[in-house]
Design an enzyme around this catalytic site. Structure first.
Site, PDB file in Angstrom:
ATOM      1  CG  HIS A 107      -1.734  -0.969   1.650  1.00 44.55           C
ATOM      2  ND1 HIS A 107      -1.332  -2.065   2.363  1.00 44.55           N
ATOM      3  CD2 HIS A 107      -3.068  -1.116   1.450  1.00 44.55           C
ATOM      4  CE1 HIS A 107      -2.371  -2.858   2.574  1.00 44.55           C
ATOM      5  NE2 HIS A 107      -3.436  -2.313   2.034  1.00 44.55           N
ATOM      6  CG  ASP A 110       1.842  -0.860   3.391  1.00 44.71           C
ATOM      7  OD1 ASP A 110       1.094  -0.426   4.263  1.00 44.71           O
ATOM      8  OD2 ASP A 110       1.520  -1.751   2.571  1.00 44.71           O
TER       9      ASP A 110
HETATM   10  C1  XLS Z   1      -7.401  -6.303   4.882  1.00 42.59           C
HETATM   11  C2  XLS Z   1      -6.997  -6.590   3.517  1.00 42.59           C
HETATM   12  C3  XLS Z   1      -5.942  -5.650   2.926  1.00 42.59           C
HETATM   13  C4  XLS Z   1      -5.863  -5.784   1.433  1.00 42.59           C
HETATM   14  C5  XLS Z   1      -5.127  -4.676   0.757  1.00 42.59           C
HETATM   15  O1  XLS Z   1      -8.089  -7.080   5.525  1.00 42.59           O
HETATM   16  O2  XLS Z   1      -6.580  -7.919   3.456  1.00 42.59           O
HETATM   17  O3  XLS Z   1      -4.722  -5.854   3.532  1.00 42.59           O
HETATM   18  O4  XLS Z   1      -5.304  -6.993   1.041  1.00 42.59           O
HETATM   19  O5  XLS Z   1      -5.620  -3.435   1.083  1.00 42.59           O
END
Ligand code: XLS
Ligand code: CA
Ligand code: CA
Length: 443
Positions: A107, A110
């Site tokens: 993301h 991140d």
């Molecule tokens: C959250 C999600 C997230 C997605 C990406 O529960 O798994 O991490 O994979 O935004």
């Protein structure tokens, strides 16, 4: 063992490149079943499995939970957020290289810290993704998919594209545009939308139809922008039933498929199925995979698992070989993953505090999927399960059954056939089939 470091420091000293040593090895830092170059049905394990590391859990997660502070110390923390982010990037690429993962996912937030406003945040993202591009080139690690975190910031508390306030949607567009630009720059093979806040808490204050229309419109705009900017990869929607919203619009695979078709997005978008999200919707992981495969919309997989004793998203590493076998059967049956992969959207437990635990967790997941792949291939090659499935439906292969499937019967004709007397009692043979699967696993 030779040291590997990407910047000026080695963040996981004492751990070299993880290699395949076979099931007889007692080296915890070796693969027992994942042998990247081993051929399975004409393709290497590496080509089949397309493993990816999730930046957020592996390098941002610190073991904290709603009841307790961090338990995991990250040695890449510096004096300011940009220094920490740059160090973290080097640590991440060191890890990708050592664990031999061909892909990663991230993301925006991140990788790059948020600035005081959207413009500053985008500047930070550009700086960090320029660095990431260099790291990708020097290590050969590729981006599986990029995404924007549009669920943590308070401005999104009432939704993103589904927000009742139009102003919020402009902020979201700015963020998505920047994340798409970064994904394109990094050669990302996909772009994911997980609608964490795209849902509602109560219908007393929600115009559901309008909110869904807005999401459809927003996704079409994002697609058009990305295509114009040269993105040729796949867009994914990742279903999840609940958490953080009480009800999320992307509830499960079937809901997302209906949504994509309803808004004309199914040519560009596919599903990214996460195991733990399927179980939150009350389905088996394999149920959502099959639903997508049947619709031709299985794109990518977030490889983790939940805890069936509770109702939240525990994001554990996938070590249940029964589940990985079922998943690999679906993937092999659709002809394999193309632009998608198996992304470890999984976190080590709060109590797994040693830095080698990050390696051990990924090794466990990679070995479990390698075992799943080998077993799935065995099941396909042996053919007994497929034969029994075919036999179960054989009454549709010829005669009146085939005529029905071709739409050649009227209800009156079909009803007349119902006068022929009670059909035979035919066993589903479930226990026998389950014992056959155990034979492939442990025989
Ligand atoms: C959250 C999600 C997230 C997605 C990406 O529960 O798994 O991490 O994979 O935004
Ligand atoms: Ca996920
Ligand atoms: Ca999850």
């Amino acid at each position: 063992m030779s040291s590997i470091f990407i910047g000026n420091k080695e963040y996981f000293p004492g751990i070299g490149k993880v290699a395949f040593e076979g099931s007889g090895s007692d080296n915890p830092l070796a693969f027992k079943f994942y042998n990247p170059e081993q051929l399975i049905g004409g393709k290497t394990m590496k080509e089949h499995l397309r493993f990816s590391v999730a930046y957020w859990h592996s390098f941002c997660g610190d073991g904290s939970d709603p009841f307790g502070s961090p338990t995991i110390n990250h040695p890449w923390r510096g004096n300011d957020s940009m220094t920490s982010a740059k160090n973290k990037l080097d640590a991440a690429f060191e890890f990708f290289t050592k664990i031999d993962a061909p892909y990663y996912c991230f993301h925006d937030v991140d990788m790059a810290p948020e600035g005081a406003n959207q413009v500053e945040s985008e500047k930070n993202l550009i700086t960090l993704t320029d660095m990431a591009k260099e790291r990708q080139e020097s290590t050969g690690v590729k981006l599986l998919w990029g995404t924007a975190n549009m669920f943590s910031h308070p401005r999104y508390m009432n939704g993103v594209a589904s927000n009742p306030d139009f102003q919020v949607v402009g902020h979201a567009a700015h963020q998505v545009k920047a994340a798409i630009d970064s994904t394109i720059k990094l050669g990302g093979q996909g772009y994911t939308f997980w609608g964490g806040r795209e849902g509602y808490m109560t219908l007393w204050n929600t115009d559901m139809k309008r909110e869904l229309d807005h999401i459809g419109q927003f996704l079409a705009m994002a697609r058009d922008y990305a295509r114009k900017a040269g993105f040729t990869g796949t867009f994914y929607i990742e279903p999840k039933a609940m958490e953080p919203s009480k009800h999320q619009y992307d509830f499960d695979a079937a809901t997302v498929i209906g949504f994509l078709r309803n808004y004309g997005l199914d040519k560009d978008f596919k599903c990214n199925i996460e195991a733990n999200h399927a179980t939150l919707a009350g389905h088996d992981f394999v149920h959502d995979l099959r639903t997508c495969r049947d619709a031709g919309l299985l794109g990518s997989v977030d490889a983790n698992r939940g805890d069936l004793m509770n109702g939240w998203d525990t994001d554990e590493f996938p070590t249940d070989v029964y589940q990985t076998t079922q998943a690999m059967l679906e993937i092999l049956a659709m002809g394999g993953l193309t632009s998608g992969g198996l992304n470890f959207d999984a976190k080590r437990r709060r109590n797994s505090t040693d830095s080698e635990d990050l390696f051990l967790a990924h090794i466990a997941g990679m070995d479990a999927f390698a075992l799943g792949l080998v077993t799935a291939q065995k099941i396909i090659e042996d053919g007994k399960l497929a034969e029994m499935l075919k036999a179960r439906y054989s009454s549709w292969d010829s005669g009146d059954g085939a005529a029905f499937e071709k739409g050649k019967l009227t209800l009156e004709q079909l009803a007349a056939m119902g006068e022929k007397g009670e059909p035979a009692t035919t066993s589903g043979k479930q226990e026998y089939l389950e014992s056959l699967v155990n034979g492939y696993l442990f025989g």
